[in-house]
Write a protein that holds these residues in place. Structure first.
Motif, PDB file in Angstrom:
ATOM      1  N   HIS A   1      15.359 -39.610  -3.775  1.00  0.00           N
ATOM      2  CA  HIS A   1      15.271 -40.300  -5.064  1.00  0.00           C
ATOM      3  C   HIS A   1      16.441 -39.925  -5.964  1.00  0.00           C
ATOM      4  O   HIS A   1      16.964 -40.760  -6.704  1.00  0.00           O
ATOM      5  N   PHE A   2      16.842 -38.658  -5.902  1.00  0.00           N
ATOM      6  CA  PHE A   2      17.998 -38.235  -6.702  1.00  0.00           C
ATOM      7  C   PHE A   2      19.210 -39.087  -6.329  1.00  0.00           C
ATOM      8  O   PHE A   2      19.925 -39.588  -7.198  1.00  0.00           O
ATOM      9  N   LEU A   3      19.440 -39.253  -5.028  1.00  0.00           N
ATOM     10  CA  LEU A   3      20.633 -39.995  -4.591  1.00  0.00           C
ATOM     11  C   LEU A   3      20.533 -41.458  -4.999  1.00  0.00           C
ATOM     12  O   LEU A   3      21.495 -42.046  -5.488  1.00  0.00           O
ATOM     13  N   ARG A   4      19.368 -42.055  -4.820  1.00  0.00           N
ATOM     14  CA  ARG A   4      19.221 -43.486  -5.098  1.00  0.00           C
ATOM     15  C   ARG A   4      19.159 -43.777  -6.602  1.00  0.00           C
ATOM     16  O   ARG A   4      19.828 -44.688  -7.090  1.00  0.00           O
ATOM     17  N   GLU A   5      18.366 -42.966  -7.317  1.00  0.00           N
ATOM     18  CA  GLU A   5      18.105 -43.318  -8.719  1.00  0.00           C
ATOM     19  C   GLU A   5      19.026 -42.608  -9.698  1.00  0.00           C
ATOM     20  O   GLU A   5      19.512 -43.216 -10.639  1.00  0.00           O
ATOM     21  N   ASN A   6      19.280 -41.327  -9.477  1.00  0.00           N
ATOM     22  CA  ASN A   6      20.141 -40.611 -10.427  1.00  0.00           C
ATOM     23  C   ASN A   6      21.615 -40.842 -10.117  1.00  0.00           C
ATOM     24  O   ASN A   6      22.413 -41.032 -11.012  1.00  0.00           O
ATOM     25  N   ALA A   7      21.968 -40.818  -8.816  1.00  0.00           N
ATOM     26  CA  ALA A   7      23.377 -40.976  -8.462  1.00  0.00           C
ATOM     27  C   ALA A   7      23.727 -42.442  -8.174  1.00  0.00           C
ATOM     28  O   ALA A   7      24.897 -42.767  -7.971  1.00  0.00           O
ATOM     29  N   GLY A   8      22.720 -43.316  -8.139  1.00  0.00           N
ATOM     30  CA  GLY A   8      22.995 -44.747  -7.955  1.00  0.00           C
ATOM     31  C   GLY A   8      23.466 -45.121  -6.560  1.00  0.00           C
ATOM     32  O   GLY A   8      24.046 -46.189  -6.366  1.00  0.00           O
ATOM     33  N   LEU A   9      23.210 -44.260  -5.589  1.00  0.00           N
ATOM     34  CA  LEU A   9      23.677 -44.539  -4.227  1.00  0.00           C
ATOM     35  C   LEU A   9      22.501 -45.071  -3.401  1.00  0.00           C
ATOM     36  O   LEU A   9      21.768 -44.312  -2.760  1.00  0.00           O
ATOM     37  N   THR A  10      22.334 -46.385  -3.424  1.00  0.00           N
ATOM     38  CA  THR A  10      21.147 -46.975  -2.800  1.00  0.00           C
ATOM     39  C   THR A  10      21.349 -47.277  -1.318  1.00  0.00           C
ATOM     40  O   THR A  10      20.486 -47.898  -0.693  1.00  0.00           O
ATOM     41  N   GLY A  11      22.470 -46.850  -0.763  1.00  0.00           N
ATOM     42  CA  GLY A  11      22.674 -47.008   0.685  1.00  0.00           C
ATOM     43  C   GLY A  11      21.647 -46.206   1.469  1.00  0.00           C
ATOM     44  O   GLY A  11      21.187 -46.624   2.537  1.00  0.00           O
ATOM     45  N   THR A  12      21.264 -45.057   0.964  1.00  0.00           N
ATOM     46  CA  THR A  12      20.238 -44.227   1.617  1.00  0.00           C
ATOM     47  C   THR A  12      18.885 -44.906   1.405  1.00  0.00           C
ATOM     48  O   THR A  12      18.493 -45.173   0.274  1.00  0.00           O
ATOM     49  N   LYS A  13      18.199 -45.208   2.500  1.00  0.00           N
ATOM     50  CA  LYS A  13      16.929 -45.959   2.412  1.00  0.00           C
ATOM     51  C   LYS A  13      15.730 -45.027   2.535  1.00  0.00           C
ATOM     52  O   LYS A  13      15.802 -43.994   3.204  1.00  0.00           O
ATOM     53  N   ILE A  14      14.642 -45.440   1.911  1.00  0.00           N
ATOM     54  CA  ILE A  14      13.373 -44.741   2.117  1.00  0.00           C
ATOM     55  C   ILE A  14      12.475 -45.691   2.902  1.00  0.00           C
ATOM     56  O   ILE A  14      12.114 -46.758   2.406  1.00  0.00           O
ATOM     57  N   GLY A  15      12.155 -45.307   4.132  1.00  0.00           N
ATOM     58  CA  GLY A  15      11.352 -46.175   4.991  1.00  0.00           C
ATOM     59  C   GLY A  15       9.911 -45.725   4.981  1.00  0.00           C
ATOM     60  O   GLY A  15       9.058 -46.282   4.299  1.00  0.00           O
ATOM     61  N   CYS A  16       9.622 -44.664   5.730  1.00  0.00           N
ATOM     62  CA  CYS A  16       8.239 -44.214   5.889  1.00  0.00           C
ATOM     63  C   CYS A  16       7.792 -43.330   4.742  1.00  0.00           C
ATOM     64  O   CYS A  16       6.617 -43.272   4.412  1.00  0.00           O
ATOM     65  N   ASP A  17       8.732 -42.590   4.159  1.00  0.00           N
ATOM     66  CA  ASP A  17       8.434 -41.591   3.139  1.00  0.00           C
ATOM     67  C   ASP A  17       7.528 -40.478   3.665  1.00  0.00           C
ATOM     68  O   ASP A  17       6.906 -39.754   2.889  1.00  0.00           O
ATOM     69  N   THR A  18       7.385 -40.366   4.981  1.00  0.00           N
ATOM     70  CA  THR A  18       6.550 -39.301   5.553  1.00  0.00           C
ATOM     71  C   THR A  18       7.303 -38.507   6.621  1.00  0.00           C
ATOM     72  O   THR A  18       6.708 -38.013   7.574  1.00  0.00           O
ATOM     73  N   SER A  19       8.614 -38.411   6.505  1.00  0.00           N
ATOM     74  CA  SER A  19       9.439 -37.544   7.359  1.00  0.00           C
ATOM     75  C   SER A  19       9.571 -38.013   8.803  1.00  0.00           C
ATOM     76  O   SER A  19      10.002 -37.243   9.655  1.00  0.00           O
ATOM     77  N   GLN A  20       9.177 -39.248   9.088  1.00  0.00           N
ATOM     78  CA  GLN A  20       9.161 -39.695  10.485  1.00  0.00           C
ATOM     79  C   GLN A  20      10.367 -40.549  10.876  1.00  0.00           C
ATOM     80  O   GLN A  20      10.880 -40.436  11.970  1.00  0.00           O
ATOM     81  N   CYS A  21      10.794 -41.482   9.997  1.00  0.00           N
ATOM     82  CA  CYS A  21      11.635 -42.592  10.458  1.00  0.00           C
ATOM     83  C   CYS A  21      13.129 -42.321  10.423  1.00  0.00           C
ATOM     84  O   CYS A  21      13.901 -42.982  11.113  1.00  0.00           O
TER      85      CYS A  21
ATOM     86  N   LYS B   1      16.577 -35.242   6.663  1.00  0.00           N
ATOM     87  CA  LYS B   1      15.800 -36.335   6.083  1.00  0.00           C
ATOM     88  C   LYS B   1      15.640 -36.046   4.589  1.00  0.00           C
ATOM     89  O   LYS B   1      14.906 -35.140   4.203  1.00  0.00           O
ATOM     90  N   SER B   2      16.309 -36.849   3.756  1.00  0.00           N
ATOM     91  CA  SER B   2      16.370 -36.511   2.330  1.00  0.00           C
ATOM     92  C   SER B   2      15.052 -36.776   1.607  1.00  0.00           C
ATOM     93  O   SER B   2      14.878 -36.358   0.476  1.00  0.00           O
ATOM     94  N   CYS B   3      14.091 -37.432   2.278  1.00  0.00           N
ATOM     95  CA  CYS B   3      12.764 -37.588   1.663  1.00  0.00           C
ATOM     96  C   CYS B   3      11.958 -36.314   1.821  1.00  0.00           C
ATOM     97  O   CYS B   3      10.852 -36.212   1.305  1.00  0.00           O
ATOM     98  N   THR B   4      12.487 -35.336   2.564  1.00  0.00           N
ATOM     99  CA  THR B   4      11.745 -34.112   2.845  1.00  0.00           C
ATOM    100  C   THR B   4      12.546 -32.892   2.375  1.00  0.00           C
ATOM    101  O   THR B   4      12.404 -31.788   2.903  1.00  0.00           O
ATOM    102  N   VAL B   5      13.431 -33.126   1.418  1.00  0.00           N
ATOM    103  CA  VAL B   5      14.212 -32.055   0.802  1.00  0.00           C
ATOM    104  C   VAL B   5      14.111 -32.275  -0.710  1.00  0.00           C
ATOM    105  O   VAL B   5      14.214 -33.415  -1.170  1.00  0.00           O
ATOM    106  N   LEU B   6      13.889 -31.207  -1.453  1.00  0.00           N
ATOM    107  CA  LEU B   6      13.879 -31.332  -2.916  1.00  0.00           C
ATOM    108  C   LEU B   6      15.319 -31.343  -3.411  1.00  0.00           C
ATOM    109  O   LEU B   6      16.178 -30.638  -2.866  1.00  0.00           O
TER     110      LEU B   6
END
Ligand SMILES: Cc1cc2nc3c(=O)[nH]c(=O)nc-3n(C[C@H](O)[C@H](O)[C@H](O)COP(=O)(O)OP(=O)(O)OC[C@H]3O[C@@H](n4cnc5c(N)ncnc54)[C@H](O)[C@@H]3O)c2cc1C
Ligand code: FES
Ligand code: FES
Lengths: 286, 155
Positions: free
Chosen positions: B26-46, B59-64
């Motif tokens: 979320h930091f990369l997409r929303e704060n840094a505006g870099l929406t190339g990084t996608k959130i698919g499963c949001d559960t560390s799988q995809c 997997k950046s959805c599983t790192v603070l």
């Protein structure tokens, strides 16, 4: 999805970390975060504070001296799987770590997190049991050492107290004539162990079995040491037949897990097949 | 409670004040505006959220975001350097994508794989990409793209 709110601490020493833990009874240790962050996102865990131990120098590093291998709690699976020191002194651990999850998971997950989380389907507990590991832990009351045998208490429960941190895993380095193997039957979707068999076999100069140890992940609420199988193999010629009868006659998994993925009976049978396979490979490597 | 973090994102220094629970994705997409990084499963799988953290695919959805303080991050936007990165070009040339949703994460994982194993076998490629799921391609053209990229990068 994001976790509920928490305070974040990033101590630079183990002492500082355990102080924070004892002052915040529902704080949790954060290591690789690859079990904790997912459960926090699902709000199955809602700790009020996280103590990030990932930058504590004393929890890093792999070393070998005086016949023992020492691995810091925050060493990742990737580091373990690719370390020539681990490959030589405890090849079983390197093999098991290399089979965890996927590349991305192996870059983040840590040996300390894996053992402390004590997920019955995870891959390192059986290796720690089979290798006779000693777990060094520190709390506000000081440090103590726990054998792997006493560390795993029950489903996701260990002998760690709330203010204690696992700091280091110590493993006696493999001697001559010893071979080991980890045979994992993966759950096809999650990749976790439906059954993971860790075997260590030591042969005498004449090829007979000096000692054998067979331990399992995935089949019960905690990692299991099938000590009766190991005991019955001692002195045998380690032939395929000897391994098969040792497993068939002596392997019983107390309280085998039955769930939506596999019945208890299926896991019992799978354990025999995977156990025999791990023992044969360990023998061939000894 | 906001925490100050400072990290390098695609070569540029970025500082921000973030809530501890903010995920790196979320930091990369929303704060840094870099929406190339996608959130698919949001559960560390995809693996669609895969980025390089200090050179390693995670997997950046599983790192603070706070865990990345002081680190260097590379996202899909940071790979091209005037021209496409050889892995990006190879995905283009070999039709290694259909809908494209998995592609940023897939390409980052391939860059990581080739950095540790410059000449992977087909089996090593399939195994090396097990943390990235693609629901469109059936993986064949992805494997071809990695083989092609490996050839280009090995000159
Ligand atoms: C997609 C995916 C696939 C996976 N596949 C597998 C697999 O095939 N096999 C497998 O074994 N695992 C698998 N895992 C789990 C992974 O191995 C986790 O990394 C591991 O279970 C926890 O280690 P961690 O360092 O990430 O710990 P964290 O998630 O940070 O912590 C886990 C728990 O242990 C506690 N803890 C952590 N370190 C310490 C310490 N030093 N002292 C005291 N307490 C501590 C934490 O408070 C927390 O309760 C997978 C995870 C994902 C996301
Ligand atoms: S969105 Fe991170 S792994 Fe799927
Ligand atoms: S191209 Fe659509 S998910 Fe991979």
């Amino acid at each position: 999805m994001y976790p509920s709110k928490f305070d974040y601490h990033r101590p630079s020493s183990v002492q500082e970390a355990v102080q924070i833990l004892s002052a915040n009874p529902d704080a949790k240790v954060l290591a690789g975060g690859h079990s904790l962050i997912p459960v926090m996102k699902l709000r199955l865990a809602t700790p009020s504070a996280l103590v990030d131990i990932g930058r504590i120098d004393a929890l890093q590093g792999i070393s070998r001296s005086n016949g023992s291998l020492r691995i810091g709690a925050c060493v990742t699976y990737d580091e373990i799987a690719n370390s020539s020191t681990v490959q030589e002194a405890a090849p079983l651990l390197a093999e098991a770590a290399g089979q965890i999850g996927d590349r991305q998971v192996r870059y983040r997950g840590t040996i300390g997190g894996n053992l402390s989380h004590a997920d019955p389907a995870s891959d390192l507990p059986a290796a720690a049991l089979a290798l006779g590991a000693t777990l060094h832990v520190t709390g506000t009351g000081g440090s103590r050492s726990i054998s792997a045998t006493s560390f795993f208490v029950d489903l996701m429960m260990t002998a760690l107290q709330a203010d204690e941190i696992l700091t280091e895993v110590e493993i006696p380095a493999a001697g001559a004539g010893t071979g080991s193997a980890y045979a994992k039957w993966e759950h096809p979707a999650s990749g976790y162990a439906l059954c993971g068999a860790a075997a260590v076999v030591t042969r005498n100069a004449d090829g007979s079995c000096a000692s054998a140890r067979l331990c399992f992940n995935g089949v019960s609420s905690t990692a299991v040491d099938a000590s009766a199988v190991g005991a019955s193999l001692a002195g045998s010629d380690l032939s395929d037949g000897a391994i098969e009868s040792a497993v068939n006659d002596n392997l019983s998994i107390p309280d085998a897990t039955g769930d939506m993925f596999a019945s208890a009976g299926y896991r019992q049978e799978l354990a025999k097949v995977m156990g025999a396979s791990a023992l044969r490979t360990a023998r061939d490597r000894a | 409670m906001g925490i100050s973090i400072e990290l390098e994102v695609n070569g540029a220094s970025v500082s921000d004040e973030v809530e501890p629970r903010l995920l790196l994705a979320h930091f990369l997409r929303e704060n840094a505006g870099l929406t190339g990084t996608k959130i698919g499963c949001d559960t560390s799988q995809c693996g669609s959220c895969t980025i390089l953290l200090d050179g390693k695919a995670v997997k950046s959805c599983t790192v603070l975001a706070v865990q990345a303080d002081g680190s260097a991050v590379t996202t899909i936007e940071g790979l091209a350097n005037g021209d496409y990165h050889p892995v990006q070009q190879a995905f283009w040339d070999n039709h290694g994508l259909q809908c494209g949703f998995c592609t940023p994460g897939m390409i980052i994982s391939c860059v990581d794989l080739l950095s540790t194993n410059p000449q992977p076998s087909e089996d090593e490629i399939r195994h090396g990409l097990e943390g990235n799921l693609c629901r469109c391609t059936g993986y064949h053209n992805i494997v071809r793209a990695v083989q092609d990229a490996a050839e280009t990068m090995n000159g």
